[in-house]
Design an enzyme around this catalytic site. Structure first.
Site, PDB file in Angstrom:
ATOM      1  N   ARG A 128      -7.390  -2.336   9.500  1.00  0.00           N
ATOM      2  CA  ARG A 128      -7.973  -3.692   9.567  1.00  0.00           C
ATOM      3  C   ARG A 128      -7.601  -4.373  10.876  1.00  0.00           C
ATOM      4  O   ARG A 128      -8.425  -4.996  11.518  1.00  0.00           O
ATOM      5  CB  ARG A 128      -7.489  -4.527   8.378  1.00  0.00           C
ATOM      6  CG  ARG A 128      -8.334  -4.343   7.137  1.00  0.00           C
ATOM      7  CD  ARG A 128      -8.033  -5.418   6.119  1.00  0.00           C
ATOM      8  NE  ARG A 128      -6.647  -5.373   5.689  1.00  0.00           N
ATOM      9  CZ  ARG A 128      -6.201  -4.660   4.657  1.00  0.00           C
ATOM     10  NH1 ARG A 128      -7.050  -3.946   3.956  1.00  0.00           N
ATOM     11  NH2 ARG A 128      -4.932  -4.670   4.321  1.00  0.00           N
ATOM     12  N   ASP A 138      -1.073   2.688   8.485  1.00  0.00           N
ATOM     13  CA  ASP A 138      -1.696   1.975   9.612  1.00  0.00           C
ATOM     14  C   ASP A 138      -0.878   1.960  10.906  1.00  0.00           C
ATOM     15  O   ASP A 138      -1.390   1.602  11.952  1.00  0.00           O
ATOM     16  CB  ASP A 138      -1.970   0.512   9.217  1.00  0.00           C
ATOM     17  CG  ASP A 138      -3.092   0.418   8.208  1.00  0.00           C
ATOM     18  OD1 ASP A 138      -3.925   1.344   8.174  1.00  0.00           O
ATOM     19  OD2 ASP A 138      -3.127  -0.563   7.448  1.00  0.00           O
ATOM     20  N   ASP A 160       1.247  -0.189  11.850  1.00  0.00           N
ATOM     21  CA  ASP A 160       1.104  -1.533  12.417  1.00  0.00           C
ATOM     22  C   ASP A 160       2.364  -2.387  12.256  1.00  0.00           C
ATOM     23  O   ASP A 160       2.288  -3.612  12.232  1.00  0.00           O
ATOM     24  CB  ASP A 160      -0.104  -2.238  11.769  1.00  0.00           C
ATOM     25  CG  ASP A 160       0.044  -2.366  10.262  1.00  0.00           C
ATOM     26  OD1 ASP A 160       0.992  -1.771   9.704  1.00  0.00           O
ATOM     27  OD2 ASP A 160      -0.784  -3.051   9.647  1.00  0.00           O
ATOM     28  N   ASP A 205       4.496  -4.945   6.053  1.00  0.00           N
ATOM     29  CA  ASP A 205       5.094  -6.216   6.481  1.00  0.00           C
ATOM     30  C   ASP A 205       5.194  -7.250   5.366  1.00  0.00           C
ATOM     31  O   ASP A 205       6.102  -8.089   5.379  1.00  0.00           O
ATOM     32  CB  ASP A 205       4.429  -6.772   7.742  1.00  0.00           C
ATOM     33  CG  ASP A 205       2.947  -6.957   7.591  1.00  0.00           C
ATOM     34  OD1 ASP A 205       2.400  -6.636   6.513  1.00  0.00           O
ATOM     35  OD2 ASP A 205       2.306  -7.430   8.556  1.00  0.00           O
ATOM     36  N   GLY A 256       0.833  -1.214   0.000  1.00  0.00           N
ATOM     37  CA  GLY A 256       0.000   0.000   0.000  1.00  0.00           C
ATOM     38  C   GLY A 256       0.861   1.253   0.000  1.00  0.00           C
ATOM     39  O   GLY A 256       1.912   1.281   0.625  1.00  0.00           O
ATOM     40  N   ARG A 259       1.135  -5.022  -5.759  1.00  0.00           N
ATOM     41  CA  ARG A 259       1.157  -6.281  -5.010  1.00  0.00           C
ATOM     42  C   ARG A 259       1.465  -7.347  -6.060  1.00  0.00           C
ATOM     43  O   ARG A 259       0.801  -7.410  -7.091  1.00  0.00           O
ATOM     44  CB  ARG A 259      -0.179  -6.528  -4.325  1.00  0.00           C
ATOM     45  CG  ARG A 259      -0.537  -5.364  -3.373  1.00  0.00           C
ATOM     46  CD  ARG A 259      -1.681  -5.697  -2.449  1.00  0.00           C
ATOM     47  NE  ARG A 259      -2.185  -4.505  -1.799  1.00  0.00           N
ATOM     48  CZ  ARG A 259      -1.725  -4.010  -0.638  1.00  0.00           C
ATOM     49  NH1 ARG A 259      -0.765  -4.634   0.018  1.00  0.00           N
ATOM     50  NH2 ARG A 259      -2.256  -2.921  -0.110  1.00  0.00           N
ATOM     51  N   THR A 298       3.572   2.847   5.822  1.00  0.00           N
ATOM     52  CA  THR A 298       2.156   2.466   5.808  1.00  0.00           C
ATOM     53  C   THR A 298       1.386   3.399   6.735  1.00  0.00           C
ATOM     54  O   THR A 298       1.896   3.763   7.800  1.00  0.00           O
ATOM     55  CB  THR A 298       1.932   0.994   6.238  1.00  0.00           C
ATOM     56  OG1 THR A 298       0.546   0.790   6.492  1.00  0.00           O
ATOM     57  CG2 THR A 298       2.686   0.633   7.497  1.00  0.00           C
TER      58      THR A 298
HETATM   59  P1  ATP Z   1       0.446  -2.878   3.349  1.00  0.00           P
HETATM   60  O1  ATP Z   1       0.780  -2.890   4.817  1.00  0.00           O
HETATM   61  O2  ATP Z   1       0.068  -1.550   2.884  1.00  0.00           O
HETATM   62  O3  ATP Z   1      -0.522  -3.964   2.952  1.00  0.00           O
HETATM   63  P2  ATP Z   1       2.530  -4.601   2.462  1.00  0.00           P
HETATM   64  O4  ATP Z   1       3.943  -4.365   2.139  1.00  0.00           O
HETATM   65  O5  ATP Z   1       2.240  -5.442   3.685  1.00  0.00           O
HETATM   66  O6  ATP Z   1       1.815  -3.198   2.557  1.00  0.00           O
HETATM   67  P3  ATP Z   1       1.644  -6.763   0.759  1.00  0.00           P
HETATM   68  O7  ATP Z   1       0.814  -6.772  -0.466  1.00  0.00           O
HETATM   69  O8  ATP Z   1       1.243  -7.643   1.882  1.00  0.00           O
HETATM   70  O9  ATP Z   1       1.784  -5.242   1.199  1.00  0.00           O
HETATM   71  O10 ATP Z   1       3.135  -7.178   0.339  1.00  0.00           O
HETATM   72  C1  ATP Z   1       3.796  -6.505  -0.720  1.00  0.00           C
HETATM   73  C2  ATP Z   1       4.424  -7.514  -1.635  1.00  0.00           C
HETATM   74  O11 ATP Z   1       5.469  -8.214  -0.950  1.00  0.00           O
HETATM   75  C3  ATP Z   1       3.500  -8.620  -2.117  1.00  0.00           C
HETATM   76  O12 ATP Z   1       2.654  -8.203  -3.157  1.00  0.00           O
HETATM   77  C4  ATP Z   1       4.519  -9.664  -2.583  1.00  0.00           C
HETATM   78  O13 ATP Z   1       5.023  -9.338  -3.851  1.00  0.00           O
HETATM   79  C5  ATP Z   1       5.637  -9.489  -1.540  1.00  0.00           C
HETATM   80  N1  ATP Z   1       5.521 -10.554  -0.526  1.00  0.00           N
HETATM   81  C6  ATP Z   1       4.684 -10.592   0.535  1.00  0.00           C
HETATM   82  N2  ATP Z   1       4.817 -11.743   1.222  1.00  0.00           N
HETATM   83  C7  ATP Z   1       5.756 -12.461   0.569  1.00  0.00           C
HETATM   84  C8  ATP Z   1       6.363 -13.754   0.759  1.00  0.00           C
HETATM   85  N3  ATP Z   1       6.001 -14.544   1.766  1.00  0.00           N
HETATM   86  N4  ATP Z   1       7.308 -14.150  -0.114  1.00  0.00           N
HETATM   87  C9  ATP Z   1       7.687 -13.361  -1.128  1.00  0.00           C
HETATM   88  N5  ATP Z   1       7.157 -12.152  -1.370  1.00  0.00           N
HETATM   89  C10 ATP Z   1       6.220 -11.699  -0.550  1.00  0.00           C
END
Ligand code: ATP
Length: 331
Positions: free
Chosen positions: A179, A135, A137, A110, A18, A79, A133
């Site tokens: 969330r 959030d 979090d 994360d 995000g 993503r 982020t």
């Molecule tokens: P937000 O907190 O805003 O959701 P985020 O970084 O947690 O941000 P995610 O979509 O959960 O957003 O993760 C970003 C990207 O990281 C994913 O689209 C994926 O490409 C990569 N990713 C997440 N988990 C894994 C994993 N276990 N192995 C490899 N890549 C991963």
């Protein structure tokens, strides 16, 4: 975790997951710190997707001119399902090697951190993460980039809704993002003078909420605002409003779901400075040989935490004192 120091020549920078206001300020700081240290910089569009699709470009200090004040991310974000597969990560690594990228700065949440950890273990590429982020979090830091701006955006909306609520003697349920984390709901709720705040971390029975609203009505409140974090166990603001309305119809009731506007806008001064400090620190940590860690802030100090630690435990970010204070302030 400090590995044997390998010389870094070119740092790849990307944003992922995000978006959050202040990401641009972090990009700017990381780019300029790398250039200051004589390193080359590659910008990677759309996070992990861009590594796989090879959408990378050379960055110089002018690439980040006039972006500190802009919301969103000039590097775009995505993503990416393919990066979760070994084949996807192999393609990403090959593209990075071809581009001469030998270290990474990852800005995101994360999921982004998990991807960075998996990737750097698999291919031994140094990586430093920056928490971005709204959030708030993430572990390893008191504050994430974007959180302060989002709070200000929500407060602005609450203030405006209060004007109309008071004119019509209305009860408003305002749904805010979060969330799993009630940080925005709690902080913006306190700052906006909300009568009640529903948080994902706390159970609030609807009957208890109605009781509270009835007592407030008895005290002649001309308007009432209930902040509902989207992850509250009772459901979203619409569900809560419907259930409250079944038993309590003293006020005309309205629902307002703030949604994605909470993600946008010019970053606040606090977010710009935090992002600048974090972007600067991320590159310096990489150059010192630190890897597989996240930058954070504790009090006023910039710190690093190994990704393994940051991803393995859940810090409770909610300020319990503030939860109690919020109730008293609703008198
Ligand atoms: P937000 O907190 O805003 O959701 P985020 O970084 O947690 O941000 P995610 O979509 O959960 O957003 O993760 C970003 C990207 O990281 C994913 O689209 C994926 O490409 C990569 N990713 C997440 N988990 C894994 C994993 N276990 N192995 C490899 N890549 C991963």
């Amino acid at each position: 975790m400090t590995n044997q120091v390998k010389e870094i020549n070119r740092i790849g920078i990307f944003t992922s997951g995000g978006d959050a206001p202040g990401m641009n300020a972090a990009i700017r700081a990381a780019v300029r710190t790398a250039l200051y240290n004589g390193k080359k910089v590659t910008g990677i569009y759309h996070g992990y997707q861009g590594m796989i699709e090879n959408t990378m470009f050379e960055m110089n200090s002018r690439s980040v001119s006039s972006i500190i004040q802009k919301g969103g991310t000039i590097l775009k974000t995505a993503r990416c399902m393919e990066f979760r597969t070994p084949e996807g990560r192999k393609t990403a690594y090959e593209n990075l090697v071809n581009a001469g990228v030998d270290a990474l700065v990852a800005i995101g949440g994360d999921g982004t951190f998990t991807g960075a950890e998996v990737f750097s273990k698999e291919y031994d590429i140094p990586v430093m993460c920056i928490p971005g982020t709204i959030d708030n979090d993430l572990n390893g830091t008191d504050l994430t980039i974007g959180y302060d701006t989002a709070n200000n955006t929500v407060i602005d909306a609450i203030d405006k809704i209060r004007d109309t609520a008071a004119s019509h003697n209305r009860l408003f349920f305002i749904e805010v993002m979060g969330r799993d984390s009630g940080c925005i709901a709690l902080n913006a709720g306190v700052a906006g003078g909300a009568e009640a705040i529903l948080l994902p971390e706390k159970e609030t029975a609807i009957d208890e909420l109605i009781d509270m609203l009835e007592h407030a009505a008895d005290r002649n409140k001309s308007s009432m605002i209930v902040i509902v974090a989207e992850g509250d166990k009772n459901g979203g603001a619409k569900d809560v409003a419907r259930r409250v309305n079944e038993k309590f119809d003293y006020y005309d009731t309205k629902v307002s779901i703030l949604g994605h506007l909470q993600r946008g806008g010019a970053p606040s001064s606090a977010d710009r400075v935090l992002a600048t400090r974090m972007g600067y620190a991320a590159v310096n940590e990489l150059l010192k040989g630190n890897t597989r860690a996240t930058i954070g802030i504790r009090g006023s100090e910039i710190v690093t935490t190994p990704l393994e630690e940051a991803l393995s435990k859940k810090e409770l970010k909610l300020n319990e004192d503030l939860v109690e204070i919020a109730k008293i302030m609703a008198l």
